[in-house]
Design a protein around this motif. Structure first.
Motif, PDB file in Angstrom:
ATOM      1  N   TYR A 172      35.800  41.597  28.829  1.00 45.91           N
ATOM      2  CA  TYR A 172      36.175  40.226  29.178  1.00 45.91           C
ATOM      3  C   TYR A 172      35.247  39.237  28.464  1.00 45.91           C
TER       4      TYR A 172
ATOM      5  N   SER B 138      35.833  36.386  26.874  1.00 46.65           N
ATOM      6  CA  SER B 138      36.095  34.954  26.962  1.00 46.65           C
ATOM      7  C   SER B 138      36.092  34.476  28.408  1.00 46.65           C
TER       8      SER B 138
ATOM      9  N   THR C 291      31.840  33.613  37.701  1.00 45.13           N
ATOM     10  CA  THR C 291      32.651  34.332  36.721  1.00 45.13           C
ATOM     11  C   THR C 291      31.875  34.730  35.474  1.00 45.13           C
TER      12      THR C 291
ATOM     13  N   VAL D  66      40.862  34.384  34.903  1.00 46.68           N
ATOM     14  CA  VAL D  66      42.070  35.056  35.407  1.00 46.68           C
ATOM     15  C   VAL D  66      41.690  36.182  36.353  1.00 46.68           C
ATOM     16  N   LEU D  67      40.705  36.978  35.933  1.00 47.98           N
ATOM     17  CA  LEU D  67      40.237  38.072  36.789  1.00 47.98           C
ATOM     18  C   LEU D  67      39.675  37.533  38.097  1.00 47.98           C
TER      19      LEU D  67
ATOM     20  N   GLU E 232      39.571  34.779  30.176  1.00 44.37           N
ATOM     21  CA  GLU E 232      39.893  36.105  30.715  1.00 44.37           C
ATOM     22  C   GLU E 232      39.162  36.346  32.021  1.00 44.37           C
ATOM     23  N   ARG E 233      37.945  35.893  32.089  1.00 41.73           N
ATOM     24  CA  ARG E 233      37.162  36.103  33.318  1.00 41.73           C
ATOM     25  C   ARG E 233      37.691  35.231  34.456  1.00 41.73           C
TER      26      ARG E 233
ATOM     27  N   GLN F 254      47.727  40.788  36.367  1.00 40.27           N
ATOM     28  CA  GLN F 254      46.327  41.083  36.048  1.00 40.27           C
ATOM     29  C   GLN F 254      45.708  42.027  37.077  1.00 40.27           C
TER      30      GLN F 254
END
Length: 533
Positions: A44, A46, A73, A52-53, A49-50, A327
């Motif tokens: 992850y 970027s 994050t 979204v997670l 991306e983090r 996700q």
């Protein structure tokens, strides 16, 4: 100060006896943390991306219940979320086992009395054990902090993470020292100490999982919950460490107070006197084994039933929230599921329950070694009782005990989930099947324990390291992108992930056959070796 005479010598003795055991704990836990952080940096990279997670994590009580809340994050925040709770449980178990091994177990075997006849103060053994255990926790924390800093993570968060592990170690070391004063048996004391760790985890799970329902305050009652409330890498709350320091001082003070008011070899809670005449059921090895195992079997069944109820109650929230979230669906599928998200959830949950039940099975399989070391096996084997019959009476519980435990836990989990969605009759059989499918893998681990007992009894405790390795492979192996050959080392990786996957019989037959071979090898080895203490 006279009561502390000889503490330094005992510290060196403990360090020598655990010169392999403690370094393994330290290295494995440090690598777990550093490897997880490295994986997040790679998987992850970027911020998008983090985020979204993170959104999928904080919105779901099931995930928060399993692993704790996510406060940040960043790479460090994700690492603290993913391994903070798991690592805290492991360091707690390490502290409990180490403390009981060098306090109550020393008294039970008579070595403490021999040391007491020399120039050793009354409080020296307890003090030395606490110092070594807390030093091990500090070492784990230092290696974790150094590794995280080496990966470029913030220094303050890395230090907070390491101190969090050290604080958890100190708290459970203090409680384990207290547990060592309570009962005259090392097994009972170990059960109390590990039970405190388990209760702390369950209280935290209920608090974090039920935060949206107003139960978040429960996490403040748990030392493991204090680690998450320390918030490494997320505006650290340093005063939380004072809670651990205060509770550690309170527990250790109680341990020293009790140690000074009881006889060596005795516990504060005295065993109840039995009847003058033995029950006819004790005339056979199996009757004696039943008497020794029944309380443990009941306790583990009740404990895993409670966990099963928690898992069952959280299943509906997983089902409701994740249906349209690709996700988090991907995350759960990485943990072992391939079909519906609820099925993947139960496959993962039953796998965790199976690993916990395996701990009971291993403990039962090693009971003959405990009887052998305490010299209680000699009077039995001096009679016409065959060795295989005596050892086999304990293996009955090691093999069939987890069957009962998993069946009850799966039934409770399925019942609670079915009750929530109005389909008890349909869900109970599915969840029970997902639990029972794990049994061949449990038996393989029991077989390894029996091989160690039969061929290399002095290294029997190494099976606990094997079990921890299987746990880590199952929980982190795929997410950390371990090679497939490493994942295949765990027998649990070959079990079909029911109810998500299709039932395939071949791997179950292979696992069962391997378990039979291991059990036979261990029993033959026991038949041929000398009985020693």
């Amino acid at each position: 100060m006279k009561t502390l005479v000889g503490t330094g010598h005992l510290i060196r003795l403990i360090a020598r006896r655990d010169r392999f055991r403690l370094p393994v704990w330290i290295v494995v836990l440090a690598l777990l943390v550093i490897g997880t952080a490295s994986a997040f940096i790679e998987l992850y990279p970027s911020e998008a991306e983090r985020l979204v997670l993170a959104n999928t994590i904080v919105s779901n009580p099931a995930i928060v219940g399993f692993l704790g809340p996510l406060y940040d994050t960043s790479f460090g925040g994700l690492t603290a979320w993913r391994v903070g709770v798991i690592g805290s449980v492991l360091v707690g178990i390490m502290a409990a086992l180490t403390m009981i091994r060098h306090t109550r177990q020393e008294e039970e075997t008579g070595r403490r009395e021999l040391l007491g006849a020399t120039v050793v103060g009354r409080n020296a053994p307890l003090t030395a054990s606490l110092i070594v255990t807390v030093a091990a926790g500090l070492s784990i924390g230092a290696f974790c902090a150094a590794g995280l800093i080496g990966l470029g993570l913030p220094r303050s968060g890395s230090v907070a993470f390491g101190l969090g592990f050290a604080a958890v170690t100190a708290v459970f070391a203090g409680f384990s020292g207290l547990a060592a004063q309570m009962t005259p048996g090392a097994g009972s004391a170990k059960g109390i100490a590990v039970g405190i760790v388990g209760a702390s985890f369950l209280i935290r799970l209920a608090g974090d999982g039920g935060a949206s329902s107003g139960l978040g305050w429960l996490s403040w009652l748990s030392p493991i919950g204090w680690f998450t409330r320390l918030r490494p890498f997320a505006d650290e709350r340093w005063p939380v460490l004072a809670l651990s320091v205060g509770l550690t001082l309170l527990a250790t003070s109680g341990a020293f107070w009790l140690a000074g008011r009881r006889d060596v070899g005795a516990g504060v809670v005295q065993p109840r006197l039995g009847p003058a005449s033995a029950s006819p059921s004790l005339r056979s090895p199996f009757g004696l084994a039943w008497r020794l195992h029944r309380s443990s079997l009941l306790g583990w069944s009740v404990g895993l039933s409670f966990i099963g109820a928690v898992y069952g109650s959280l299943a509906e929230s997983v089902r409701g929230f994740l249906g349209d979230n690709p996700q988090l669906r991907e995350i759960f599928e990485q943990l072992g599921g391939e079909a519906g998200i609820t099925e993947a959830y139960f496959a993962t949950a039953m796998g965790i329950l199976a690993l916990i039940a395996t701990a009971y099975a291993v403990r039962s399989a090693l009971r003959p070694r405990v009887e052998e070391e305490s010299l209680r096996a000699d009077p039995i084997l001096a009679t016409a009782t065959p060795r295989i019959r005596w050892a086999g009476s304990h293996l009955v519980f090691a093999l069939l005990g987890p069957v009962l435990i998993l069946a009850v836990a799966g039934m409770v989990a399925g019942f609670v989930y079915g009750l929530n969605i109005g389909d008890v009759g349909g869900q109970v059989p599915r969840v029970v099947e997902a639990a029972m499918i794990q049994i061949p893998a449990v038996w393989v681990v029991v077989g390894v324990a029996v091989v160690l007992f039969g061929i290399a009894p002095r290294y029997s405790d190494a099976i606990w390291g094997v079990l921890v390795a299987f746990f880590l492979l199952g929980q982190l192996g795929r997410i950390l992108q371990f090679p497939q050959w490493a994942l295949n080392l765990s027998p649990f990786s070959h079990v079909p992930a029911l109810p998500a996957d299709e039932l395939t019989v071949t791997p179950l037959v292979v696992l069962a056959f391997l378990a039979v071979v291991l059990l036979a090898t261990g029993l033959v080895g026991f038949q041929r070796r000398d009985v020693d203490g």
